[in-house]
Design an enzyme around this catalytic site. Structure first.
Site, PDB file in Angstrom:
ATOM      1  N   HIS A  80     -48.039  -9.840 108.243  1.00 32.98           N
ATOM      2  CA  HIS A  80     -47.243 -11.246 108.347  1.00 32.98           C
ATOM      3  C   HIS A  80     -47.894 -12.163 109.099  1.00 32.98           C
ATOM      4  O   HIS A  80     -48.357 -13.288 108.921  1.00 32.98           O
ATOM      5  CB  HIS A  80     -45.733 -10.985 108.686  1.00 32.98           C
ATOM      6  CG  HIS A  80     -45.023 -10.258 107.631  1.00 32.98           C
ATOM      7  ND1 HIS A  80     -44.252  -9.099 108.280  1.00 32.98           N
ATOM      8  CD2 HIS A  80     -44.559 -10.252 106.463  1.00 32.98           C
ATOM      9  CE1 HIS A  80     -43.300  -8.754 107.096  1.00 32.98           C
ATOM     10  NE2 HIS A  80     -43.621  -9.205 105.868  1.00 32.98           N
ATOM     11  N   LYS A 121     -28.713  -4.944 102.252  1.00 35.62           N
ATOM     12  CA  LYS A 121     -27.389  -4.541 102.603  1.00 35.62           C
ATOM     13  C   LYS A 121     -27.455  -4.145 103.911  1.00 35.62           C
ATOM     14  O   LYS A 121     -26.560  -4.111 104.728  1.00 35.62           O
ATOM     15  CB  LYS A 121     -26.704  -3.744 101.417  1.00 35.62           C
ATOM     16  CG  LYS A 121     -26.412  -4.255 100.308  1.00 35.62           C
ATOM     17  CD  LYS A 121     -25.269  -3.622  99.601  1.00 35.62           C
ATOM     18  CE  LYS A 121     -24.656  -4.361  98.199  1.00 35.62           C
ATOM     19  NZ  LYS A 121     -25.920  -4.271  97.126  1.00 35.62           N
ATOM     20  N   ARG A 179     -51.225  -8.086  98.895  1.00 36.84           N
ATOM     21  CA  ARG A 179     -51.905  -7.145  99.603  1.00 36.84           C
ATOM     22  C   ARG A 179     -52.853  -6.406  98.623  1.00 36.84           C
ATOM     23  O   ARG A 179     -54.040  -6.266  98.826  1.00 36.84           O
ATOM     24  CB  ARG A 179     -51.115  -6.188 100.342  1.00 36.84           C
ATOM     25  CG  ARG A 179     -50.437  -6.798 101.454  1.00 36.84           C
ATOM     26  CD  ARG A 179     -49.362  -5.868 101.863  1.00 36.84           C
ATOM     27  NE  ARG A 179     -48.257  -6.021 100.910  1.00 36.84           N
ATOM     28  CZ  ARG A 179     -47.105  -5.264 100.851  1.00 36.84           C
ATOM     29  NH1 ARG A 179     -46.898  -4.792 102.061  1.00 36.84           N
ATOM     30  NH2 ARG A 179     -46.454  -5.457  99.748  1.00 36.84           N
ATOM     31  N   SER A 235     -43.247  -3.790 106.054  1.00 44.41           N
ATOM     32  CA  SER A 235     -42.141  -3.362 106.931  1.00 44.41           C
ATOM     33  C   SER A 235     -41.350  -2.272 106.557  1.00 44.41           C
ATOM     34  O   SER A 235     -40.965  -1.572 107.434  1.00 44.41           O
ATOM     35  CB  SER A 235     -41.157  -4.813 106.935  1.00 44.41           C
ATOM     36  OG  SER A 235     -41.654  -5.972 107.082  1.00 44.41           O
TER      37      SER A 235
END
Ligand code: PNS
Length: 167
Positions: A24, A48, A97, A135
């Site tokens: 990022h 969530k 990517r 991530s």
């Protein structure tokens, strides 16, 4: 005729950033060189069960972009295109990517164009060292005690260590 001054190009780089990775950051640095202003926008309420609260994600992003004077960090709720309009942005920046990202990104860009045709999605490629990085994988690695050094900025490494105890 006197040339009119060009309107500053404001770009929004949206994402979950749970947490921000070096991939990022690489894209933010590339974007900051091209656009007059870059707003890194964290989407609230997407996942969530995020690992990091929105406040923590903001803190980490602010810390790692501190030296980039045309970069700011924001949080948005609801539709990205509404947020982009409010910010007077004309670009959505997204990173691709690998080919596997393309289909999802294409769908999202086309849907966003349908919502707001005046705002263009611009894709950039992160450095190839980050082409496998996400991530999700960083979190998995951290939870399983794998090494995350070099994958995330040092502040994120520290926070991961505090949260899940990375090696
Ligand atoms: O980092 P991510 O999870 O790939 O980012 C996805 C994100 C936040 C860019 C996307 O889910 C999004 O824009 N969400 C906001 C809600 C919205 O506008 N949805 C319509 C997109 S077509």
């Amino acid at each position: 005729m006197t040339p009119q001054p060009r309107k500053p190009i404001i770009a929004v780089y949206p994402g979950s950033f749970d947490p921000v990775t070096n991939g990022h950051l690489d894209l933010i640095e590339r974007g900051a060189q091209i656009f007059d202003q870059l707003i890194v926008a964290i989407a609230r309420n997407l996942e969530k069960d995020p690992l990091f609260a929105v406040k923590e994600r903001v803190e980490m992003l602010e810390a790692v972009t501190f030296e980039l004077k045309n970069v700011e960090v924001a949080v948005f709720d609801g539709l990205l295109m509404n947020f982009a309009r409010e910010q007077d942005a004309c670009v959505i920046l997204r990173g691709i990517r690998a080919v596997s990202d393309y289909e999802y990104e294409l769908q999202m860009a086309m849907m966003n164009r349908k919502i707001e045709p005046q705002i263009e999605t611009v894709f950039m490629l992160p450095g190839e060292a980050y082409s496998y990085l996400s991530s999700r994988l960083v979190k998995e690695l951290a939870r399983l005690g794998g090494p995350v050094k070099g994958l995330v900025p040092p502040i994120v490494e520290e926070r991961l260590r505090a949260k899940v105890g990375v090696s």
